[in-house]
Design an enzyme around this catalytic site. Structure first.
Site, short mmCIF file in Angstrom:
data_model
loop_
_atom_site.label_atom_id
_atom_site.label_comp_id
_atom_site.label_asym_id
_atom_site.label_seq_id
_atom_site.Cartn_x
_atom_site.Cartn_y
_atom_site.Cartn_z
CB SER A 254 56.66 57.88 53.83
OG SER A 254 57.33 57.70 52.16
CE LYS A 255 56.50 51.27 48.35
NZ LYS A 255 57.01 51.81 47.41
#
Length: 554
Positions: A254-255
């Site tokens: 996930s960013k």
């Protein structure tokens, strides 16, 4: 034979995630392998977003990686428009048909009424199945519900018995119980249609033969197949890819978890290396895009797109247990879905960097030269008029010149000298230039000879505290001055220095360290004689003069 057509349908989120790139790449490779077409379609049904601004990083990222689409934004095609927001009438027609044929219905249930049914199922320890109490099947029923102030959504009238079996090209046979499916909403009360309906309609309209997508969409497949069957559509083949996982973990990458990933040593090294480059060219490192989970991070600091493609291709796919180094043409020739693994593939920053190093080493000198120019120019180390305009015409312009740099470029260098300096520097640096931005580690070669930066600690140790150093440097300058410019090579200067040391009965340490500080301003760096050749005779002598003048005023 049916032409293979794949698609990548991103939402305009403002960034291109590594996982999204992997999906796009696999769709692209499968289409090219089978002499088919790769379509880019934009899922922009969320009207809250500024589509043009948010889409640009996605389009730029795909083009940078060489994942060029055959149809879609900017290139057009026979199935325009390629934006879902511009295809509303087609979705409405599908909704109307589904309702008319009894495959969907208007539902007037309030949120609290639905929740009450869920709570009752939970209490009874049974699977929640909507009762359809507020389903309207006639105009009269709709009128009665609306008279109560209710607003309708449109739901699919899903089967309540039997099984669905699909043959997934990666996962094999996958079975779903229809009884476990809810009556999914396909149109909101405001009239907007949901992703599931839009994608089915568009895949059919665009002639998509293979839907290759992330595994989180596997659970959506039953409702989409139900829609397709209800509308009489021929189904595409499905292939659900494993998700890209966090470093050393099986949780989806996930960013938004950058702080967590920075605790991983290799991930932190990747970020720190990128920040050193970004700071020198004035890039914002606090922006969302400056994150190794996002493709733009690699583009900004000078990674090679072919290295990123190579690494990402191996996130879930492998030719065998040995081969890993591939160029894009190799991937197109070799890629098949039956070699895609079902298990999540962990993002490995160290391995990605290793691929970058290997690809960079194999890049021809001319290509390296063009790539590093961007960073020298952006760091204000070379002027645009010192380089042919045709070179700069091909460079990205997203990085403005960093006018805050305190060390101006060397004004003495002509266009020809700039090129010679860069090319010799690239050769001498060898594998020290791992990404294009690493050229900035050698910024001292582009500083003015009258004012090049000198490390104060090195100066004190090698010049100030060694009374013999200035005397030896002055004499050595006169020896170097006797070498013609065209013969001022690494081999020639090395031979001269050895002869000088022998004549003066010097050990290398008595002169080599002072010479390095006097000509490069540093105590460590490239090979001493390579550095002298890169500078050339005239610049070397000027730097001697600068240093000797500095000694004189102390």
């Amino acid at each position: 034979m049916t032409t293979v057509r794949t698609r990548f349908a991103p939402s305009p989120t403002g960034y291109l995630h590594i996982g999204g790139v992997r999906t796009a790449l696999f769709c692209y490779l499968f289409a090219r392998k089978n002499r088919g077409q790769f379509i880019l379609r934009i899922d922009d049904t969320d009207q809250q977003r500024n589509v043009e601004e948010a889409l640009a990083p996605i389009l730029d990222g795909l083009r940078w990686l060489g994942i060029q689409w055959d149809e879609g934004p900017l290139v057009g095609g026979p199935y325009e428009p390629y934006y879902q927001s511009q295809r509303v009438e087609k979705y409405q027609a599908a909704v109307d048909r589904l309702i008319a044929e009894g495959h969907a219905y208007y539902d007037y249930a309030l949120p609290e009424e639905l929740q009450a049914e869920r709570d009752a199922a939970l209490q009874a320890k049974t699977t929640f199945v909507y009762s359809r109490r507020f389903m309207a099947t006639t105009p009269q029923e709709r009128t009665e519900f609306e008279a109560q102030g209710r607003k309708a959504v449109v739901r699919l009238k899903m089967p309540r018995e039997g099984k669905l079996v699909i043959d997934d090209l990666i996962r094999g046979e996958v079975t779903f119980d229809w009884a476990m499916e809810q009556d999914h909403v396909i149109q909101r009360a405001d009239g907007s249609c949901l992703y599931h309906l839009a994608n089915v309609v568009d895949d059919y309209e665009f002639g998509i033969t293979h839907v290759i997508r992330a595994e989180e969409h596997l659970s959506n497949t039953p409702r989409q197949i139900f829609i397709a069957h209800s509308l009489g559509y021929e189904l595409p083949r499905y292939a659900h890819l494993p998700f890209v996982a966090e470093p050393q973990n099986k949780t989806k990458l996930s960013k938004r978890k950058l702080d967590k990933y920075l605790k991983n040593r290799d991930f932190a090294k990747l970020v720190e290396h990128g920040k050193r480059i970004a700071d020198r060219v004035g890039l914002q490192t606090e922006a969302d895009g400056f994150n190794p989970v996002i493709v733009d991070f690699y583009r900004q600091v000078g990674y090679l797109p072919e290295a990123i493609d190579n690494y990402i291709a191996l996130l879930g796919w492998a030719l065998d247990d040995k081969a890993e180094f591939f160029m894009k043409d190799d991937l197109i020739e070799l890629f098949t879905l039956d070699r895609v693994n079902k298990a999540p593939a962990s993002f490995d920053p160290a391995k990605l960097f290793a691929f970058q190093e290997k690809h960079m080493l194999q890049l021809p000198l001319e290509n390296k030269y063009s790539r590093v120019l961007r960073y020298l120019f952006a760091a204000n180390l070379i002027a645009s008029d010192a380089v042919p305009s045709t070179v700069f015409a091909d460079l990205p312009d997203e990085m403005p010149v960093n006018t805050a740099v305190t060390m101006p470029g060397c004004p003495e260098l002509s266009s020809e000298q700039v090129r010679t300096t860069i090319e010799k520097l690239i050769v001498a640096a060898g594998d020290r230039i791992k990404v294009s931005g690493d050229i900035l580690d050698f910024s001292d070669f582009f500083a003015s000879d009258a004012n090049f930066p000198i490390d104060e600690k090195a100066w004190d140790k090698r010049i100030t505290q060694d009374a013999s150093a200035p005397i030896l440097l002055k004499e050595l300058r006169s020896r170097f001055a006797a070498i013609p410019e065209e013969k001022f090579t690494a081999a020639e200067t090395e031979a001269l220095l050895h002869a000088f040391m022998e004549e003066k009965e010097l050990k290398p340490a008595q002169i080599i360290h002072a010479l390095r500080v006097a000509t490069t301003g540093k105590s460590v760096g490239l090979g001493m004689f390579d550095a002298l050749e890169i500078l050339g005779r005239a610049r070397t002598l000027k730097r001697f003069d600068t240093v000797l003048a500095k000694v004189a005023v102390q």
